[in-house]
Scaffold this motif. Structure first.
Motif, PDB file in Angstrom:
ATOM      1  N   SER A   1       0.861  -1.195   0.000  1.00 47.26           N
ATOM      2  CA  SER A   1       0.000   0.000   0.000  1.00 47.26           C
ATOM      3  C   SER A   1       0.890   1.236   0.000  1.00 47.26           C
ATOM      4  O   SER A   1       1.041   1.899   1.033  1.00 47.26           O
ATOM      5  N   PRO A   2       1.503   1.537  -1.128  1.00 48.78           N
ATOM      6  CA  PRO A   2       2.450   2.647  -1.177  1.00 48.78           C
ATOM      7  C   PRO A   2       1.795   3.984  -0.864  1.00 48.78           C
ATOM      8  O   PRO A   2       0.745   4.331  -1.408  1.00 48.78           O
ATOM      9  N   GLY A   3       2.415   4.720   0.092  1.00 44.46           N
ATOM     10  CA  GLY A   3       1.943   6.057   0.418  1.00 44.46           C
ATOM     11  C   GLY A   3       0.755   6.116   1.337  1.00 44.46           C
ATOM     12  O   GLY A   3       0.384   7.182   1.812  1.00 44.46           O
ATOM     13  N   LYS A   4       0.133   4.965   1.627  1.00 42.27           N
ATOM     14  CA  LYS A   4      -1.072   4.968   2.450  1.00 42.27           C
ATOM     15  C   LYS A   4      -0.763   4.638   3.908  1.00 42.27           C
ATOM     16  O   LYS A   4      -1.264   5.285   4.822  1.00 42.27           O
ATOM     17  N   VAL A   5       0.045   3.594   4.117  1.00 44.01           N
ATOM     18  CA  VAL A   5       0.360   3.144   5.466  1.00 44.01           C
ATOM     19  C   VAL A   5       1.852   3.359   5.722  1.00 44.01           C
ATOM     20  O   VAL A   5       2.693   2.898   4.949  1.00 44.01           O
ATOM     21  N   ALA A   6       2.155   4.082   6.810  1.00 50.84           N
ATOM     22  CA  ALA A   6       3.553   4.357   7.163  1.00 50.84           C
ATOM     23  C   ALA A   6       4.079   3.249   8.060  1.00 50.84           C
ATOM     24  O   ALA A   6       3.455   2.901   9.068  1.00 50.84           O
ATOM     25  N   CYS A   7       5.217   2.684   7.680  1.00 50.82           N
ATOM     26  CA  CYS A   7       5.842   1.625   8.472  1.00 50.82           C
ATOM     27  C   CYS A   7       7.171   2.144   9.020  1.00 50.82           C
ATOM     28  O   CYS A   7       7.954   2.767   8.284  1.00 50.82           O
ATOM     29  N   ARG A   8       7.460   1.868  10.285  1.00 53.09           N
ATOM     30  CA  ARG A   8       8.722   2.310  10.860  1.00 53.09           C
ATOM     31  C   ARG A   8       9.197   1.302  11.907  1.00 53.09           C
ATOM     32  O   ARG A   8       8.406   0.521  12.444  1.00 53.09           O
ATOM     33  N   ARG A   9      10.500   1.368  12.181  1.00 51.84           N
ATOM     34  CA  ARG A   9      11.111   0.478  13.172  1.00 51.84           C
ATOM     35  C   ARG A   9      11.688   1.300  14.314  1.00 51.84           C
ATOM     36  O   ARG A   9      12.281   2.355  14.100  1.00 51.84           O
ATOM     37  N   THR A  10      11.541   0.798  15.542  1.00 50.46           N
ATOM     38  CA  THR A  10      12.183   1.397  16.712  1.00 50.46           C
ATOM     39  C   THR A  10      12.950   0.300  17.446  1.00 50.46           C
ATOM     40  O   THR A  10      12.597  -0.887  17.369  1.00 50.46           O
ATOM     41  N   GLY A  11      14.001   0.691  18.169  1.00 51.55           N
ATOM     42  CA  GLY A  11      14.808  -0.292  18.893  1.00 51.55           C
ATOM     43  C   GLY A  11      15.766  -1.005  17.964  1.00 51.55           C
ATOM     44  O   GLY A  11      15.821  -0.754  16.753  1.00 51.55           O
TER      45      GLY A  11
ATOM     46  N   VAL B   1       3.998 -11.224   9.278  1.00 47.33           N
ATOM     47  CA  VAL B   1       3.256 -10.380  10.208  1.00 47.33           C
ATOM     48  C   VAL B   1       2.951  -9.020   9.585  1.00 47.33           C
ATOM     49  O   VAL B   1       1.836  -8.503   9.689  1.00 47.33           O
ATOM     50  N   LEU B   2       3.931  -8.414   8.939  1.00 47.16           N
ATOM     51  CA  LEU B   2       3.716  -7.117   8.297  1.00 47.16           C
ATOM     52  C   LEU B   2       2.726  -7.232   7.142  1.00 47.16           C
ATOM     53  O   LEU B   2       1.846  -6.369   6.960  1.00 47.16           O
ATOM     54  N   GLN B   3       2.880  -8.286   6.363  1.00 49.12           N
ATOM     55  CA  GLN B   3       1.983  -8.489   5.226  1.00 49.12           C
ATOM     56  C   GLN B   3       0.548  -8.659   5.711  1.00 49.12           C
ATOM     57  O   GLN B   3      -0.397  -8.107   5.124  1.00 49.12           O
ATOM     58  N   ASN B   4       0.381  -9.383   6.800  1.00 50.66           N
ATOM     59  CA  ASN B   4      -0.948  -9.590   7.365  1.00 50.66           C
ATOM     60  C   ASN B   4      -1.546  -8.273   7.847  1.00 50.66           C
ATOM     61  O   ASN B   4      -2.739  -7.991   7.645  1.00 50.66           O
ATOM     62  N   ALA B   5      -0.717  -7.435   8.491  1.00 49.22           N
ATOM     63  CA  ALA B   5      -1.210  -6.151   8.991  1.00 49.22           C
ATOM     64  C   ALA B   5      -1.627  -5.241   7.852  1.00 49.22           C
ATOM     65  O   ALA B   5      -2.698  -4.607   7.894  1.00 49.22           O
ATOM     66  N   LEU B   6      -0.820  -5.155   6.815  1.00 46.67           N
ATOM     67  CA  LEU B   6      -1.126  -4.236   5.717  1.00 46.67           C
ATOM     68  C   LEU B   6      -2.318  -4.705   4.894  1.00 46.67           C
ATOM     69  O   LEU B   6      -3.053  -3.887   4.320  1.00 46.67           O
ATOM     70  N   GLU B   7      -2.532  -6.008   4.827  1.00 48.88           N
ATOM     71  CA  GLU B   7      -3.625  -6.519   4.005  1.00 48.88           C
ATOM     72  C   GLU B   7      -4.975  -6.520   4.732  1.00 48.88           C
ATOM     73  O   GLU B   7      -6.024  -6.354   4.115  1.00 48.88           O
ATOM     74  N   HIS B   8      -4.946  -6.719   6.068  1.00 44.00           N
ATOM     75  CA  HIS B   8      -6.207  -6.934   6.785  1.00 44.00           C
ATOM     76  C   HIS B   8      -6.545  -5.843   7.796  1.00 44.00           C
ATOM     77  O   HIS B   8      -7.700  -5.766   8.230  1.00 44.00           O
ATOM     78  N   ALA B   9      -5.594  -5.017   8.193  1.00 39.64           N
ATOM     79  CA  ALA B   9      -5.874  -4.024   9.239  1.00 39.64           C
ATOM     80  C   ALA B   9      -6.518  -2.761   8.691  1.00 39.64           C
ATOM     81  O   ALA B   9      -7.185  -2.026   9.427  1.00 39.64           O
ATOM     82  N   PHE B  10      -6.338  -2.491   7.400  1.00 32.21           N
ATOM     83  CA  PHE B  10      -6.812  -1.222   6.836  1.00 32.21           C
ATOM     84  C   PHE B  10      -7.719  -1.479   5.642  1.00 32.21           C
ATOM     85  O   PHE B  10      -7.458  -2.379   4.826  1.00 32.21           O
ATOM     86  N   ALA B  11      -8.747  -0.673   5.569  1.00 30.33           N
ATOM     87  CA  ALA B  11      -9.640  -0.753   4.416  1.00 30.33           C
ATOM     88  C   ALA B  11      -8.940  -0.195   3.185  1.00 30.33           C
ATOM     89  O   ALA B  11      -7.912   0.481   3.283  1.00 30.33           O
ATOM     90  N   GLN B  12      -9.491  -0.474   2.009  1.00 27.04           N
ATOM     91  CA  GLN B  12      -8.892  -0.036   0.755  1.00 27.04           C
ATOM     92  C   GLN B  12      -8.725   1.483   0.747  1.00 27.04           C
ATOM     93  O   GLN B  12      -9.696   2.227   0.927  1.00 27.04           O
ATOM     94  N   GLY B  13      -7.473   1.944   0.576  1.00 22.76           N
ATOM     95  CA  GLY B  13      -7.186   3.364   0.503  1.00 22.76           C
ATOM     96  C   GLY B  13      -7.088   4.059   1.833  1.00 22.76           C
ATOM     97  O   GLY B  13      -6.870   5.271   1.895  1.00 22.76           O
ATOM     98  N   GLU B  14      -7.281   3.324   2.940  1.00 18.13           N
ATOM     99  CA  GLU B  14      -7.240   3.934   4.274  1.00 18.13           C
ATOM    100  C   GLU B  14      -5.793   4.214   4.684  1.00 18.13           C
ATOM    101  O   GLU B  14      -4.892   3.421   4.418  1.00 18.13           O
ATOM    102  N   HIS B  15      -5.600   5.324   5.365  1.00 19.78           N
ATOM    103  CA  HIS B  15      -4.282   5.673   5.877  1.00 19.78           C
ATOM    104  C   HIS B  15      -4.084   5.091   7.278  1.00 19.78           C
ATOM    105  O   HIS B  15      -5.053   4.900   8.015  1.00 19.78           O
TER     106      HIS B  15
END
Length: 490
Positions: free
Chosen positions: A364-374, A394-408
């Motif tokens: 989901s380019p530009g829609k969901v911001a991913c970052r790492r801490t620690g 885990v990341l793939q699951n979050a990006l595919e199922h946690a947000f609706a289409q086009g949701e930030h």
């Protein structure tokens, strides 16, 4: 030694550095003398001496059963120390001392630097095993006497020539004594054996060592002339000579007891087997890195084929499944690419995690911001490979199922490393601010292929724990917690 010198004496930092240089070299003097060495330095008020360093010989019995470092003795109790410090000369007068029924000959050698006497070396020889000296022992003792005079004159150790005594040849490895012209006066049995390994068929005594060494070495031309000078002992140098499938390590020490070059000591060690093993290790490392490189290339080829197949599929679900497979293969390829650039089977996982996050974020380019801490820290390859796949799933699951289409939204990967000496723990939390889990969801029973892969890898292969829960109110989203055992160093 630093603490003792700074606490009890008036020596400057440059003087202390000179003493460190001396101590790094004086195993040579101890072995040649068959004697213990104790370095005494006068205290700030001049009324006492403090012992700041001690060395025992590898070639003879010790005179001290106890550690002398840190001892304080008043001035006047040991007249030889006083005489060497005040007069700046080597003092050998006096009868042997008796220590625990052992006769000990005591000598004092002033340590001079730039015209000043910084301290005194007490040379203590155990006389209990004294016998008629052999040619080897006489050569040792004469060489020790020359070095002692150089220390008293301030011409030894050599400035700027700090030696790694763990890697350099020692007296017992092999010793050759040269005259002022570089001609061999004496060669110890080990030294002669090392030259026989190079292909020498005769004795060394009476031959010019530099010319003999150059003839045994395979190179010709200007290198020979440099090697002749190097091995002749006109300057303190270290080098290696290879010939006849043998390798010897050489260290030359010029002898100038009264300011005039009278000859040289050459310490040498046969390192043929050591260098052979090093070459085998280098070859093995190169082979392993090449294997990782080829595995990475093959995985990238597989990913490219899957991606090509996905573009030709009409089924949306089939295309998505192939794209998931591409990311899974890609995560493993990233680990192998990192391993192909390292000399061991350990990787800095933070870089891998960042690349995995960037790869999965393309969903989901530009829609969901991913970052790492620690920090994940350094991990073994057998941990890094399955962990990269777990993180991908885990990341793939979050990006595919946690947000609706086009949701930030946002996804955060947090790593906390708690290391112990033997085993530590790596706690990884992946949390999103999406729609959260449905009611009654059980991560341990969910039939999703991605979660099945995560459970299998975390619990079965990594020996860790996995949980997936709803973020408690008033927050929203899902939190995945991974608890993995790792080795204790970061």
């Amino acid at each position: 030694m630093n603490d003792l010198v700074r606490q009890h004496t008036a020596l400057s930092e440059s003087d202390l550095e000179w003493l460190h240089l001396l101590v790094s070299e004086w195993q040579l003097l101890s072995d040649l003398s068959f004697a213990d060495l104790v370095l005494w330095v006068p205290t700030l008020d001049g009324t006492r001496y403090v012992s700041v360093a001690q060395m025992r010989p590898n070639t003879g019995p010790t005179s001290y059963q106890d550690d002398m470092v840190g001892h304080l003795v008043p001035r006047g109790r040991r007249p030889l120390l006083d005489a060497a410090l005040d007069e700046g000369r080597i003092v050998r007068e006096g009868d042997p001392e008796w220590r625990e029924e052992v006769p000990v000959r005591v000598e004092s050698i002033p340590v001079r630097r730039e015209g000043r006497v910084l301290g005194v070396i007490a040379r203590n020889t155990n006389l209990l095993t004294v016998r008629t000296p052999s040619r080897l022992e006489l050569t040792y003792l004469q060489s020790a006497s020359d070095l002692a005079q150089m220390i008293a004159a301030g011409s030894f150790p050599f400035p700027g020539q700090q030696v790694d005594m763990d890697a350099s040849p020692r007296v017992g490895d092999g010793l050759i004594r040269l005259d002022a012209d570089g001609v061999v006066q004496y060669a110890s049995p080990n030294g002669l054996s090392a030259y026989h390994r190079l292909g020498l068929a005769s004795d060394l005594v009476g031959h010019h060592l530099g010319q003999t060494t150059a003839e045994l070495a395979p190179s010709r031309g200007p290198v020979d002339e440099a090697l002749v000078k190097l091995v002749s002992g006109y300057a303190p140098r270290e080098t290696e000579v290879e010939g006849n499938d043998g390798v010897i390590q050489l260290r030359t020490i010029p002898l100038k007891p009264k300011g005039t070059h009278i000859g040289s000591l050459v310490l040498l060690r046969d390192v043929t087997e050591l260098r052979r093993r090093e070459r085998e290790l280098i070859t093995k490392d190169a082979t392993i890195r090449e294997i990782h490189h080829r595995v990475k290339n093959n995985l990238q080829t597989v990913a490219a084929l899957l991606r090509l197949q996905a573009r030709r599929m009409d089924s949306v679900r089939g295309r998505e499944a192939l794209n998931e497979a591409v990311r899974r293969v890609g995560s493993i390829a990233i680990v192998h690419e990192t391993l192909s650039q390292n000399l061991d089977e350990r990787v800095e996982f933070d870089e891998i995690a960042d690349r995995v996050i960037a790869m999965v974020a393309e969903i989901s380019p530009g829609k969901v911001a991913c970052r790492r801490t620690g920090r994940f820290g350094i991990l073994d390859a057998e941990v890094a490979t399955p962990l990269s796949m777990v993180l991908t799933e885990v990341l793939q699951n979050a990006l595919e199922h946690a947000f609706a289409q086009g949701e930030h939204g946002s996804v955060e990967v947090a790593a906390v490393r708690s290391d112990q000496r033997t085993e530590g723990r790596l706690l990884i939390t992946v949390q999103d601010d999406g729609c959260g889990l449905p009611e009654g969801f059980d991560a341990q029973r969910a039939g999703n292929l991605g979660l099945q892969i995560v459970r299998t890898l975390v619990e079965g292969e990594l020996g860790g724990g996995f949980d997936m829960v709803r973020v408690p109110e008033p927050g929203r989203g899902t939190r995945v917690v991974l608890d993995i055992p790792v080795q204790g160093d970061k």
